[in-house]
Design a protein around this motif. Structure first.
Motif, mmCIF file in Angstrom:
data_model
loop_
_atom_site.group_PDB
_atom_site.id
_atom_site.type_symbol
_atom_site.label_atom_id
_atom_site.label_comp_id
_atom_site.label_asym_id
_atom_site.label_seq_id
_atom_site.Cartn_x
_atom_site.Cartn_y
_atom_site.Cartn_z
ATOM 1 N N GLY A 30 37.758 35.669 -11.894
ATOM 2 C CA GLY A 30 36.302 35.839 -11.823
ATOM 3 C C GLY A 30 35.689 35.329 -13.112
ATOM 4 N N LEU A 31 34.855 34.309 -12.999
ATOM 5 C CA LEU A 31 34.264 33.691 -14.182
ATOM 6 C C LEU A 31 32.751 33.918 -14.136
ATOM 7 C CD1 LEU A 31 35.378 31.914 -16.511
ATOM 8 C CD2 LEU A 31 34.653 29.924 -15.212
ATOM 9 N N ASP A 61 33.766 36.945 -22.333
ATOM 10 C CA ASP A 61 35.058 37.567 -22.010
ATOM 11 C C ASP A 61 35.810 36.782 -20.938
ATOM 12 O OD1 ASP A 61 34.328 39.541 -23.781
ATOM 13 O OD2 ASP A 61 33.538 40.860 -22.229
ATOM 14 N N SER A 62 35.104 36.421 -19.865
ATOM 15 C CA SER A 62 35.828 35.715 -18.801
ATOM 16 C C SER A 62 36.128 34.267 -19.189
ATOM 17 C CB SER A 62 35.110 35.822 -17.458
ATOM 18 O OG SER A 62 33.781 35.444 -17.542
ATOM 19 N N ILE A 74 36.553 31.412 -9.967
ATOM 20 C CA ILE A 74 35.459 31.575 -8.984
ATOM 21 C C ILE A 74 34.207 32.034 -9.724
ATOM 22 C CG2 ILE A 74 34.679 32.850 -6.930
ATOM 23 C CD1 ILE A 74 37.616 33.584 -6.396
ATOM 24 N N VAL A 107 30.472 33.524 -8.750
ATOM 25 C CA VAL A 107 29.480 33.952 -7.755
ATOM 26 C C VAL A 107 28.113 33.816 -8.427
ATOM 27 C CG1 VAL A 107 28.686 35.832 -6.282
ATOM 28 C CG2 VAL A 107 31.136 35.541 -6.699
ATOM 29 N N LEU A 133 33.821 38.258 -4.271
ATOM 30 C CA LEU A 133 34.997 37.841 -5.056
ATOM 31 C C LEU A 133 36.290 38.123 -4.282
ATOM 32 C CD1 LEU A 133 34.154 38.883 -8.744
ATOM 33 C CD2 LEU A 133 34.654 36.585 -7.917
ATOM 34 N N ALA A 189 41.901 38.161 -11.265
ATOM 35 C CA ALA A 189 41.852 38.566 -12.678
ATOM 36 C C ALA A 189 40.402 38.677 -13.130
ATOM 37 C CB ALA A 189 42.591 37.540 -13.532
ATOM 38 N N HIS A 235 37.652 42.202 -18.097
ATOM 39 C CA HIS A 235 37.362 43.459 -18.797
ATOM 40 C C HIS A 235 38.300 43.647 -19.992
ATOM 41 C CE1 HIS A 235 35.787 44.485 -14.652
ATOM 42 N NE2 HIS A 235 34.751 44.661 -15.435
#
Ligand SMILES: Nc1ncnc2c1ncn2[C@@H]1O[C@H](COP(=O)(O)OP(=O)(O)OP(=O)(O)O)[C@@H](O)[C@H]1O
Length: 263
Positions: free
Chosen positions: A34-35, A40-41, A64, A66, A122, A135, A138
């Motif tokens: 998850g980007l 952080d991502s 990915i 969103v 997601l 992934a 966090h």
């Protein structure tokens, strides 16, 4: 050079440690990431990409995004950034953001609704990409903050876990940055803007969350003693159930002392 940077190396090692300790990867696995475009991502994806070279367990990465659908989005720039890492970004254009802030959402807070809808998308996009693991970026700080948010606003003790099985264990969320301090990410991304661009968040609610309040409260606490943060984190794996309240406290017994006299 990124690989010579102290903060990069700390994050790189802590990510490996978490992956090993919580058995995050399976051999040959396709991992959705998850980007969000946040620091952080972006760091998560870069580190997972770099760890591929040395990991004993082979895996492939499938980022990915969103897109919440606000004007002034950055999905093209984010796609290009992934392309430079040799990765294809799957972008899902939605209207989650404007809808959550609009008149049709009268019941839930915009952040709650947006996060809920995003999470569902997601999961389904991960499955469409044949990824059984997602992934998320966090960090240790997010995990501590969630504990406090749950205690303060939901009356329960619990947090986000490094690896979580869902749908009868057919799907997993992993949080490879679980042992990483957000400060190291902040320092790393500020030192290397050429590797970690800032994508400004067009969401009108950005930065106004309960998490922000709890984060500020915790920062005040951490400044008093540098051990406090690691002690809080350690305490989540050291729960003395026999010293908790059983049978549970019911709402009716729970006249919290607010400092006011009650008749
Ligand atoms: N729009 C999105 N698309 C895909 N994944 C997302 C999106 N928003 C958040 N995520 C994932 O969920 C994680 C936690 O989300 P959260 O909103 O707390 O992050 P953020 O503060 O916006 O950004 P980041 O954690 O990347 O710095 C992110 O790290 C990322 O992995």
């Amino acid at each position: 050079m990124l690989e010579k940077n102290k903060n990069y190396n700390k994050i790189f090692k802590s990510t490996g440690k978490a992956a090993f300790r919580y058995q995050m990867f399976e051999s040959g696995e396709r991992i959705a990431v998850g980007l969000s475009g946040g620091k952080d991502s972006l760091t998560l994806l870069r580190i997972l990409k770099d760890r591929q070279r040395i990991s004993a367990i082979p895996y492939t990465l499938h980022p990915i995004y969103v897109d919440p659908g606000f004007d002034g989005g950055f999905s093209d720039e984010l796609s290009r950034w992934c392309g430079e890492l040799g990765l294809h970004l799957t972008v899902e254009k939605t209207d989650h953001g404007p809808m959550a802030h609009g008149p049709e959402n009268r019941k839930k807070s915009p952040c709650f609704l947006c996060a809920l809808l995003r999470r569902k998308r997601l999961f389904s996009i991960s499955r469409e990409l044949d990824c059984k693991t997602l992934a998320l970026g966090h960090t240790k700080d997010d995990i501590i903050e969630t504990l406090f948010i749950n205690m303060c606003y939901a009356g329960k003790i619990g947090t986000m876990v490094p690896r979580q099985g869902l749908f009868k264990d057919t799907f997993h969320i992993i949080r490879p940055l679980s042992l990483v301090d957000e400060q190291h990410i902040i320092k790393l991304t500020r030192s290397f803007p050429e590797y970690f661009p800032v994508f400004s968040n067009p969401c009108p609610s950005a930065g106004q969350t309960r998490r922000r309040e709890i984060k500020d409260f915790l920062q005040t606490l951490y400044r008093q003693d540098r051990k406090i943060k690691s002690n809080i984190f350690r305490s989540m794996g050291n729960v003395r159930l026999e010293y908790m309240l059983y049978p549970p406290v019911r709402e009716a017994d729970n006249d919290s002392d607010t400092g006011e006299d009650r008749e």
